[in-house]
Write a protein that holds these residues in place. Structure first.
Motif, mmCIF file in Angstrom:
data_model
loop_
_atom_site.group_PDB
_atom_site.id
_atom_site.type_symbol
_atom_site.label_atom_id
_atom_site.label_comp_id
_atom_site.label_asym_id
_atom_site.label_seq_id
_atom_site.Cartn_x
_atom_site.Cartn_y
_atom_site.Cartn_z
ATOM 1 N N ASP A 9 -15.680 16.646 -0.703
ATOM 2 C CA ASP A 9 -15.731 17.080 -2.101
ATOM 3 C C ASP A 9 -15.184 18.499 -2.157
ATOM 4 O OD1 ASP A 9 -17.328 14.872 -1.720
ATOM 5 O OD2 ASP A 9 -18.949 15.554 -3.024
ATOM 6 N N GLU A 11 -14.239 21.518 -4.112
ATOM 7 C CA GLU A 11 -14.632 21.971 -5.453
ATOM 8 C C GLU A 11 -14.661 23.491 -5.623
ATOM 9 O OE1 GLU A 11 -18.461 20.062 -5.406
ATOM 10 O OE2 GLU A 11 -19.394 21.733 -4.351
ATOM 11 N N HIS A 121 -12.428 14.700 -8.046
ATOM 12 C CA HIS A 121 -13.861 15.014 -8.096
ATOM 13 C C HIS A 121 -14.143 15.418 -9.553
ATOM 14 C CE1 HIS A 121 -17.689 15.886 -6.335
ATOM 15 N NE2 HIS A 121 -17.600 17.194 -6.296
ATOM 16 N N HIS A 125 -15.687 19.168 -12.701
ATOM 17 C CA HIS A 125 -16.960 18.933 -12.009
ATOM 18 C C HIS A 125 -17.961 18.388 -13.037
ATOM 19 C CE1 HIS A 125 -20.203 19.570 -8.962
ATOM 20 N NE2 HIS A 125 -19.200 19.331 -8.156
ATOM 21 N N PRO A 162 -19.354 14.217 -8.969
ATOM 22 C CA PRO A 162 -20.167 15.392 -8.677
ATOM 23 C C PRO A 162 -21.653 15.051 -8.575
ATOM 24 C CG PRO A 162 -18.471 15.961 -10.239
ATOM 25 C CD PRO A 162 -18.384 14.476 -10.040
ATOM 26 N N ARG A 163 -22.317 15.699 -7.631
ATOM 27 C CA ARG A 163 -23.742 15.516 -7.333
ATOM 28 C C ARG A 163 -24.086 14.065 -7.027
ATOM 29 N NH1 ARG A 163 -25.106 20.626 -9.983
ATOM 30 N NH2 ARG A 163 -23.632 21.780 -8.705
ATOM 31 N N HIS A 274 -18.675 18.999 1.986
ATOM 32 C CA HIS A 274 -17.798 19.865 1.183
ATOM 33 C C HIS A 274 -17.098 20.847 2.130
ATOM 34 C CE1 HIS A 274 -21.585 19.159 -1.094
ATOM 35 N NE2 HIS A 274 -20.786 18.903 -2.102
HETATM 36 ZN ZN LIG Z 1 -19.215 18.520 -6.250
#
Ligand SMILES: [Zn+2]
Length: 313
Positions: A9, A11, A121, A125, A162-163, A274
């Motif tokens: 990910d 970001e 992604h 976000h 995301p998450r 990440h």
């Molecule tokens: Zn993320």
């Protein structure tokens, strides 16, 4: 056949903005610019096919270039939307601050490395599970990401939410795009809701589960629902911990055991993290990664395990 899947990910600060201050996370974010070329070097050496879910904003050079989608998210928690922050940051020329938010050259570097897939992604976000969201804002967000990357010839085919949110109903809008696959969560109760559930018990359980196998190996299954393919993740590669450094070998053993188990059962194993997790303690994190990749090489040679990115799978 058993596959080894890696997804990242990518970001920068957009994924951490609501959690920690820019200054507190500075070293991790600046470290990404050193970490990614080194991760890519390892991937090349071990012939790893990986998927990089990139936040759309990373494609720009600065805050002033950011284009605003036709419909903005309206989260109940205002702070989750980045658009006021973008307004505030306009005019920033400080090179370090820009590097903590943007990385067009790293995206090019990733895509010019063999077998690396550029996925999304989301553009901003986007938090798909947050209450009070307007479903058409998610659609506008994804379409903007696809369009922005298409200008440079990228065809986005996979999504990492995301998450690790997975709102199945909202995902149906993907049917009108070329994105046909997304990363889902392990089915075990500890992980199935992604980061939506942040209870303390769950966090402690997950921490212990990092070192000792409590929840199982989470072989990654491929499920098809409504023209969309869900590729479940298996294990999050936690960053190297100075505080718990004596437990690091257990963490790596836990991952290697899960890979071996996947091979024996002809299943897939899907590891994710990440790049900013490697932003500090880079050498220790790379050493950990190399141990995992060496184990993959062994499983590939002796049992035919194959490294595939999400699109190839
Ligand atoms: Zn993320």
């Amino acid at each position: 056949m058993s596959s080894f899947i890696i997804s990242l990910d990518f970001e920068l600060y957009w994924g951490m903005r609501d959690i920690v201050s820019l200054n507190e996370y500075k070293d991790n974010l600046l470290g990404v610019h050193i970490a990614i070329p080194k991760i890519l070097k390892l991937f090349k050496e071990y012939e790893i096919h990986a998927t990089w879910g990139v936040v759309g904003f990373l494609k720009y050079n600065n805050f002033d270039e950011i284009e605003i989608p036709s419909i903005l998210p309206s989260y109940l928690n205002d702070n989750l939307s980045p658009y006021d922050y973008i307004k505030k940051m306009k005019g920033t020329t400080d090179n370090e601050i820009l590097k903590m938010h943007f990385a067009p050259n790293l995206i090019d570097k990733i895509s010019s490395t063999p077998y690396q897939e550029i996925a999304t992604h989301t553009y901003s976000h986007y938090y798909i599970d947050e209450p009070e969201i307007n479903p058409s804002a998610f659609k506008a967000d994804i379409e903007k990401a696809i369009e922005l990357f298409a200008r440079d010839g990228y065809k986005i085919k996979s999504l990492i939410l995301p998450r690790n949110h997975t709102h199945k109903k909202s995902l149906q809008i993907l049917k009108h795009t070329e994105i046909k696959r997304y990363r889902g969560n392990p089915t075990h109760w500890t992980y199935r809701d992604g980061e939506s559930n942040k209870g303390i018990f769950l966090r402690v359980y997950r921490l212990i589960d990092t070192y000792i196998n409590l929840s199982g190996y989470h072989h990654s299954s491929v499920t098809k629902n409504n023209q969309l393919i869900e590729l479940k993740s298996s294990i999050f590669l936690r960053p190297y911990s100075n505080r718990l450094k004596y437990l690091e070998p257990l963490k790596i053993k836990r991952i290697k055991d899960a890979m071996s188990s996947a091979v024996k059962e002809n299943k897939n194993f899907h590891l994710w993290w990440h790049p900013h997790n490697f932003g500090v303690n880079l050498n220790q994190n790379l050493k950990n990664l190399e141990k995992i990749l060496t184990h993959y090489s062994y499983l590939q040679k002796h049992y035919g395990m194959k490294s595939l990115n999400m699109q190839e799978l």
